[in-house]
Design an enzyme around this catalytic site. Structure first.
Site, PDB file in Angstrom:
ATOM      1  N   LYS A  11       0.812  -1.228   0.000  1.00 32.62           N
ATOM      2  CA  LYS A  11       0.000   0.000   0.000  1.00 32.62           C
ATOM      3  C   LYS A  11       0.847   1.281   0.000  1.00 32.62           C
ATOM      4  O   LYS A  11       2.059   1.234   0.254  1.00 32.62           O
ATOM      5  CB  LYS A  11      -0.926  -0.034   1.221  1.00 32.62           C
ATOM      6  CG  LYS A  11      -1.931  -1.187   1.174  1.00 32.62           C
ATOM      7  CD  LYS A  11      -2.931  -1.098   2.324  1.00 32.62           C
ATOM      8  CE  LYS A  11      -3.921  -2.249   2.253  1.00 32.62           C
ATOM      9  NZ  LYS A  11      -4.966  -2.136   3.302  1.00 32.62           N
ATOM     10  N   TYR A  51     -12.622  -2.088  -3.522  1.00 32.60           N
ATOM     11  CA  TYR A  51     -13.089  -2.163  -2.136  1.00 32.60           C
ATOM     12  C   TYR A  51     -14.619  -2.044  -2.032  1.00 32.60           C
ATOM     13  O   TYR A  51     -15.135  -1.691  -0.974  1.00 32.60           O
ATOM     14  CB  TYR A  51     -12.407  -1.089  -1.289  1.00 32.60           C
ATOM     15  CG  TYR A  51     -10.998  -1.471  -0.868  1.00 32.60           C
ATOM     16  CD1 TYR A  51     -10.760  -2.586  -0.066  1.00 32.60           C
ATOM     17  CD2 TYR A  51      -9.899  -0.711  -1.254  1.00 32.60           C
ATOM     18  CE1 TYR A  51      -9.482  -2.945   0.330  1.00 32.60           C
ATOM     19  CE2 TYR A  51      -8.613  -1.059  -0.855  1.00 32.60           C
ATOM     20  CZ  TYR A  51      -8.414  -2.181  -0.062  1.00 32.60           C
ATOM     21  OH  TYR A  51      -7.149  -2.526   0.334  1.00 32.60           O
ATOM     22  N   ASN A 114      -2.093   0.147   6.716  1.00 34.90           N
ATOM     23  CA  ASN A 114      -1.562  -1.093   7.300  1.00 34.90           C
ATOM     24  C   ASN A 114      -0.655  -1.865   6.338  1.00 34.90           C
ATOM     25  O   ASN A 114      -0.499  -3.069   6.439  1.00 34.90           O
ATOM     26  CB  ASN A 114      -2.705  -1.960   7.848  1.00 34.90           C
ATOM     27  CG  ASN A 114      -3.670  -2.422   6.783  1.00 34.90           C
ATOM     28  OD1 ASN A 114      -3.555  -2.024   5.620  1.00 34.90           O
ATOM     29  ND2 ASN A 114      -4.624  -3.254   7.145  1.00 34.90           N
ATOM     30  N   HIS A 117      -2.285  -5.558   1.669  1.00 32.91           N
ATOM     31  CA  HIS A 117      -3.580  -6.240   1.551  1.00 32.91           C
ATOM     32  C   HIS A 117      -3.311  -7.640   1.027  1.00 32.91           C
ATOM     33  O   HIS A 117      -2.421  -7.832   0.197  1.00 32.91           O
ATOM     34  CB  HIS A 117      -4.486  -5.507   0.549  1.00 32.91           C
ATOM     35  CG  HIS A 117      -5.637  -6.352   0.079  1.00 32.91           C
ATOM     36  ND1 HIS A 117      -6.806  -6.465   0.794  1.00 32.91           N
ATOM     37  CD2 HIS A 117      -5.772  -7.168  -1.003  1.00 32.91           C
ATOM     38  CE1 HIS A 117      -7.613  -7.305   0.156  1.00 32.91           C
ATOM     39  NE2 HIS A 117      -7.011  -7.743  -0.930  1.00 32.91           N
ATOM     40  N   GLU A 128      -9.518 -11.021  -7.531  1.00 29.65           N
ATOM     41  CA  GLU A 128      -8.595  -9.887  -7.365  1.00 29.65           C
ATOM     42  C   GLU A 128      -7.408  -9.988  -8.327  1.00 29.65           C
ATOM     43  O   GLU A 128      -6.959  -8.971  -8.874  1.00 29.65           O
ATOM     44  CB  GLU A 128      -8.139  -9.815  -5.898  1.00 29.65           C
ATOM     45  CG  GLU A 128      -9.296  -9.428  -4.976  1.00 29.65           C
ATOM     46  CD  GLU A 128      -8.963  -9.440  -3.491  1.00 29.65           C
ATOM     47  OE1 GLU A 128      -7.812  -9.797  -3.122  1.00 29.65           O
ATOM     48  OE2 GLU A 128      -9.837  -9.079  -2.689  1.00 29.65           O
TER      49      GLU A 128
END
Ligand code: CMP
Length: 140
Positions: A11, A51, A114, A117, A128
């Site tokens: 990320k 998302y 965080n 993913h 995905e």
């Protein structure tokens, strides 16, 4: 044991701090192989669609803003029980709850930023992977 593929995103909080190599080292130490990866800047449309399952959550808009705030690295990981293996090394979503030695315990800034993913099931992994890598033939 089953050879699987899973999908990963490094990320914007991690690419900003130049942690792509450090995170890839953690991934490879599990035995998983990084069989595809590309660095890109998500569009708002891509982040919203990716998302979409979280659309009704209070953090959805912030999450989309965060995920488009800088480059990400999208990856396909392959190996034994890849979905579970990657989730183990990522650690809990909230780094405050992540086990020592996991990517999120070591690198995450918070529950939103965080660092990584990973797909939560084999079915979602296929969806995905297809979302970002439908244009190339994957070589294991
Ligand atoms: P990820 O595994 O990419 O899946 C959904 C993301 O939403 C999650 O990691 C976090 O980045 C983010 N997220 C989950 N829960 C929260 C929360 N309570 N507040 C803010 N962001 C969250």
């Amino acid at each position: 044991m089953a050879i699987e593929r899973t999908f990963s995103i490094i990320k914007p909080d991690a690419t900003r701090r130049n942690l792509t190599g450090a995170i890839n080292k953690k991934i490879e130490e599990t035995g998983l192989h990084i069989v595809a990866q590309k660095r890109l800047h998500l569009t708002t449309d891509q982040a919203q669609k990716f998302y979409e399952v979280h659309k009704e959550r209070p953090f959805y808009n912030d999450l989309v803003t965060f995920m488009t705030s800088g480059p990400v690295v999208v990856q396909v990981l392959e190996g034994e029980n890849a979905v579970a293996t990657y989730r183990d090394v990522m650690g809990a979503t909230d780094p405050a709850n992540a086990d020592a030695g996991t990517i999120r315990a070591e690198y995450a800034e918070g529950i939103e930023a965080n660092s990584v993913h990973g797909s939560d099931s084999q079915d979602n992994a296929e969806i995905e992977v297809d979302f970002f890598f439908s244009d190339i033939e994957l070589v294991g």
